[in-house]
Design an enzyme around this catalytic site. Structure first.
Site, PDB file in Angstrom:
ATOM      1  N   GLY A   1      34.096  38.593  42.476  1.00 24.14           N
ATOM      2  CA  GLY A   1      34.107  40.054  42.577  1.00 24.14           C
ATOM      3  C   GLY A   1      35.510  40.617  42.451  1.00 24.14           C
ATOM      4  N   TYR A   2      35.884  41.447  43.394  1.00 23.58           N
ATOM      5  CA  TYR A   2      37.184  42.130  43.357  1.00 23.58           C
ATOM      6  C   TYR A   2      38.281  41.336  44.083  1.00 23.58           C
ATOM      7  CZ  TYR A   2      34.116  45.986  42.050  1.00 23.58           C
ATOM      8  OH  TYR A   2      33.164  46.769  41.423  1.00 23.58           O
ATOM      9  N   ASP A   3      37.984  40.104  44.498  1.00 23.60           N
ATOM     10  CA  ASP A   3      38.911  39.330  45.325  1.00 23.60           C
ATOM     11  C   ASP A   3      40.328  39.206  44.757  1.00 23.60           C
ATOM     12  OD1 ASP A   3      36.894  39.053  47.141  1.00 23.60           O
ATOM     13  OD2 ASP A   3      36.625  36.893  46.893  1.00 23.60           O
TER      14      ASP A   3
ATOM     15  N   ASP B   1      24.288  42.392  52.112  1.00 26.32           N
ATOM     16  CA  ASP B   1      24.730  43.244  51.025  1.00 26.32           C
ATOM     17  C   ASP B   1      26.173  43.616  51.340  1.00 26.32           C
ATOM     18  OD1 ASP B   1      24.073  44.447  48.521  1.00 26.32           O
ATOM     19  OD2 ASP B   1      24.234  46.393  49.494  1.00 26.32           O
TER      20      ASP B   1
ATOM     21  N   HIS C   1      35.077  40.049  55.599  1.00 28.28           N
ATOM     22  CA  HIS C   1      33.971  40.885  56.036  1.00 28.28           C
ATOM     23  C   HIS C   1      32.689  40.079  56.197  1.00 28.28           C
ATOM     24  CE1 HIS C   1      34.088  40.446  51.750  1.00 28.28           C
ATOM     25  NE2 HIS C   1      32.931  41.014  51.557  1.00 28.28           N
ATOM     26  N   ARG C   2      32.481  39.127  55.283  1.00 25.60           N
ATOM     27  CA  ARG C   2      31.264  38.314  55.333  1.00 25.60           C
ATOM     28  C   ARG C   2      31.298  37.402  56.562  1.00 25.60           C
ATOM     29  NH1 ARG C   2      31.343  37.053  50.322  1.00 25.60           N
ATOM     30  NH2 ARG C   2      30.010  38.773  49.696  1.00 25.60           N
TER      31      ARG C   2
ATOM     32  N   LYS D   1      28.631  30.881  44.484  1.00 27.91           N
ATOM     33  CA  LYS D   1      29.874  31.009  45.261  1.00 27.91           C
ATOM     34  C   LYS D   1      29.585  31.575  46.649  1.00 27.91           C
ATOM     35  CE  LYS D   1      33.109  31.377  41.398  1.00 27.91           C
ATOM     36  NZ  LYS D   1      34.147  32.216  40.723  1.00 27.91           N
TER      37      LYS D   1
END
Length: 201
Positions: free
Chosen positions: A155-157, A70, A182-183, A12
């Protein structure tokens, strides 16, 4: 066309980063193309330390330009947790359901006005010899909901609400998420270096 290795096996994440870089003339692959390369142990105490460890090691191991990042979730009310341990917060790396469950349990006693959070991403570009050529950080602010919404992202999305859009990262379209995340912001900071590489090929 130069090859750019994404320092991860996360499919992903590869989709997300490939989309962010689609206007640049790179063949974007992840570590699945280098099955003999061993995973780097993330022993750093900051996002930048872990990103640097991965970028340098994977660049040397593959002999290719490497983009490693990261990222994680920071909740000020939890003294910055999950932080660099976001992917393995509940104990097993990549167990999103368990990680989300633990986060909700820790936030349960807190009032609604203490559920603010932000995602952080530090992205690093390393040359084939392992020399770090660029470092960039991106952040995205949001609020942690009490229940998951949406099936997109990872993740926490599904818990991470963007108040201005009244939707979580699990609900937003990829196009909108790519504009906010953020990415995306971290990768944008690497674009001048990536363009320079492409122009020198």
């Amino acid at each position: 066309m130069p090859r750019l290795v994404i320092g991860s096996h996360n499919k992903k994440k590869l989709v997300e980063l490939s989309d962010l870089l689609k206007d640049l003339p790179f063949e974007v692959v992840n570590l699945d193309s280098f099955m003999s390369v061993e995973d780097v142990e993330e022993t750093g105490t900051t996002f930048e330390e872990n990103a640097r460890l991965k970028a340098v090691a994977y660049a040397k191991a593959t002999g290719q330009w490497t983009l490693a990042e990261d990222s994680g979730l920071v909740v000020p009310a939890l003294k910055g947790r999950p932080g660099v341990y976001s992917a393995r917060y509940a104990g097993t790396h990549g167990d999103d359901a368990a990680n989300n469950k633990k986060l909700l349990a820790e936030l349960a006693p807190l009032p609604a006005d203490r559920r603010a959070a932000y995602y952080v991403c530090v992205a690093i570009l390393a040359a084939p010899d392992g020399e770090v050529k660029a470092v960039s950080e991106g952040r995205c602010n949001g609020v942690i909901l009490t229940d998951a919404r949406g099936t997109g992202g990872f993740g926490y999305d599904p818990l991470f609400l963007i108040p201005e859009f009244h939707q979580t990262f699990g609900e937003l379209s990829l196009r909108v998420k790519q504009a906010l995340s953020h990415r995306a912001k971290a990768v944008a900071g690497l674009r001048p270096a990536l363009r320079a590489i492409a122009n020198n090929q």
